[in-house]
Structures are given as C-alpha cells and as structure tokens.
Design a protein around this motif. Structure first.
Motif, PDB file in Angstrom:
ATOM      1  N   CYS A  29       0.830  -1.201   0.000  1.00  0.00           N
ATOM      2  CA  CYS A  29       0.000   0.000   0.000  1.00  0.00           C
ATOM      3  C   CYS A  29       0.869   1.258   0.000  1.00  0.00           C
ATOM      4  N   LYS A  30       1.904   1.262   0.829  1.00  0.00           N
ATOM      5  CA  LYS A  30       2.802   2.413   0.924  1.00  0.00           C
ATOM      6  C   LYS A  30       3.488   2.674  -0.419  1.00  0.00           C
ATOM      7  N   LEU A  33       1.075   4.221  -3.018  1.00  0.00           N
ATOM      8  CA  LEU A  33       0.839   5.646  -2.778  1.00  0.00           C
ATOM      9  C   LEU A  33       2.054   6.480  -3.177  1.00  0.00           C
ATOM     10  N   GLU A  34       3.233   5.999  -2.845  1.00  0.00           N
ATOM     11  CA  GLU A  34       4.458   6.741  -3.188  1.00  0.00           C
ATOM     12  C   GLU A  34       4.615   6.868  -4.700  1.00  0.00           C
ATOM     13  N   ASP A  70      -0.610   8.712   6.643  1.00  0.00           N
ATOM     14  CA  ASP A  70       0.849   8.640   6.580  1.00  0.00           C
ATOM     15  C   ASP A  70       1.480   9.392   7.751  1.00  0.00           C
ATOM     16  N   TYR A  76      -5.678   8.756   3.382  1.00  0.00           N
ATOM     17  CA  TYR A  76      -5.949   8.209   2.052  1.00  0.00           C
ATOM     18  C   TYR A  76      -7.052   7.158   2.145  1.00  0.00           C
ATOM     19  N   LEU A  78      -8.663   4.346  -0.349  1.00  0.00           N
ATOM     20  CA  LEU A  78      -8.507   3.659  -1.636  1.00  0.00           C
ATOM     21  C   LEU A  78      -9.608   2.620  -1.811  1.00  0.00           C
ATOM     22  N   ILE A 126      -9.248   7.947  -3.484  1.00  0.00           N
ATOM     23  CA  ILE A 126      -8.649   7.351  -4.678  1.00  0.00           C
ATOM     24  C   ILE A 126      -9.475   6.158  -5.142  1.00  0.00           C
TER      25      ILE A 126
END
Length: 270
Positions: A29-30, A33-34, A70, A76, A78, A126
């Motif tokens: 997931c991280k 997003l990055e 974060d 966020y 999703l 998102i």
C-alpha cells in the motif's frame, strides 16, 4: 459450498475482498501511494476500525475500502471500482456522488475523534477504476476545488479526489503504476512490484482463515440479498392489495388468496 470455493480460487485483485487484503500489507500500500503521488512516505498506519475484515462483522459493517494515514497525517481512502454503476431512477452514474459521500465519511470520522474542523488533515479519495469513466484516455484524473471565475485560484481545503483509469493510454505515471494497471487489467506480472502483489494473492488463497472469512462474508451477503428480495415481494403484495381494496369488487378473503397475504394483513389495510 463448492461454488463459493471455486469463486474464492478465481478471485483477482479486482475483487474488493482481495484488494483490501493485499492493500492491508503495508509495504504494498505504501509503495502504491508513493509511486502514484511521486512522494516519499516514511510510514503509514491503518485506521483500526478498517484494518481487517473480521468474520464476526455483519456485512453491513464491512468496509471494502482501505483507509490509511501517513507520517504527515495525510489520510488516504482507496477503493477498487469494477463496475460503472448507474442509478436507475435518475439514469446518472454514481461515481461522482460516491466520491463526495466518501469525503464526508472521512471528515465526519475525523471530527468525531475530536479534531476541530479547521485542523482537518489533507485527504485523498482514490478510486481505481477498471472502466473508462472519462473519455479522454488519461491514466489519472485529479480533482480539486477551483474558482470558475479564475481557474488558477484553488480553494485550499486540502481535499483531493483521484480517479485512476486502468484502461488509460497516456499520461505521466511511473513504471510501477503502469505495471499495476496491467496487472489489474490482465493479471500480467511485469515488475517486482506486481510480483509482490501476485505472490501475496497466492499466499492469501492458501490461508484457510482467509478462505473461511470470505465464505462467511459471501454467506451473509447472500442472506441480505434474499432478505431484500423477500421484503420487495412483500411490499409489492401490500401495494397490490391496497389497489384492490378501493375497487369494492374483491372481498378481503379473495384479496388474501390472490396476493398470498394473511387475512389479518388485509384487514389491517382496510
């Protein structure tokens, strides 16, 4: 039972259930997003209420989206969107109002935790869409509030909605996001990132606890669908009886027989 087992074995990343499970893995997931936002994130945390799909949840309590924050307190939300649903009553697509609803849910949740509205954190809604919503062919559509009189003037409410178009053909996205799109669309593994996702799905399908969780959820959803159908049929029977009563041509006994209502129910309508 066998049908459910087969359905479980055939699940892909497009499944809400599998998507949530995969995105519950922090490293995946991280990184998503990055790569999507082209930023560095030191860490993410999952909102506790949304962290897992516990088997004892009723299906109405299950959220099949992912909500994380974060290290800078940006939140966020999703969700995988497979169908471009329409409201049959208005003949309009539901996705735009769905994004508005999700934003409201996110803000209300933060305010209930004691956050003053003027300190609401930045948010990103998102939607990963496996269909073309806008006919422009872009990989990503990012929306913020802007002034119609001066489009350069942005309302700094720090709320952003992103619609990801996995069927897109152009735009500036990273190689890993492009490979993610290919994996969502065609189950094609082209990078280490999509290999991680594919391996995770394979592990999930070998986990008996995950399989049981899915089957319990499906059983509850089936029960709710049946309950909804039964309520709809009962409502239609009552409506039919109401239309018949004023005619004066049918006795309560005949109406009860024709509509499969009890005589007591017909008498109550009178």
């Amino acid at each position: 039972m066998q049908d459910l087992l087969t359905k479980f074995e055939n699940l892909t990343i497009q499944s809400d259930f599998i998507f949530k499970k995969v995105m519950s893995r922090k490293r995946i997931c991280k990184h998503l997003l990055e790569e999507l936002l082209q930023i560095e994130i030191a860490d993410i945390k999952y909102l506790e209420a949304e962290k897992t799909l516990e088997p004892e949840y009723t299906s109405r309590g299950i959220r099949l989206d992912i909500i994380v924050a974060d290290d800078k307190n940006t939140h966020y939300n999703l969700e995988m969107q497979v169908k471009n649903n329409k409201n049959p009553d208005t003949d309009t697509y539901v996705l735009p109002k769905r994004s508005r609803y999700y934003q409201a849910l996110l803000d209300i949740d933060l305010l209930q935790k004691g956050q003053p509205y003027d300190l609401l954190p930045p948010t990103f809604i998102i939607f990963i869409c496996v269909f073309v919503f806008f006919e422009l062919g872009s990989y990503v559509y990012t929306f913020k509030k802007r002034c119609l009189e001066d489009l350069e003037l942005e309302l700094p409410d720090e709320a952003t909605t992103m619609i990801l178009n996995t069927k897109g053909t152009h735009g500036n996205i990273s190689e890993d996001i492009k490979s993610f799109y290919d994996y969502v669309n065609n189950h094609i593994v082209t990078t280490d990132f999509t290999k991680q996702i594919d391996d995770e799905i394979s592990y999930l399908k070998l986990d008996t606890k995950v399989r049981r969780e899915f089957m319990l959820m499906e059983a509850r959803l089936l029960d709710e669908r049946r309950e909804g159908i039964a309520k709809g049929e009962a409502k239609e029977k009552l409506a039919t009886a109401k239309r018949m009563l004023p005619k004066g041509c049918y006795s309560p006994e005949v109406i009860a027989e024709l509509t499969n209502l009890s005589l007591a129910d017909v008498e109550k309508l009178k």
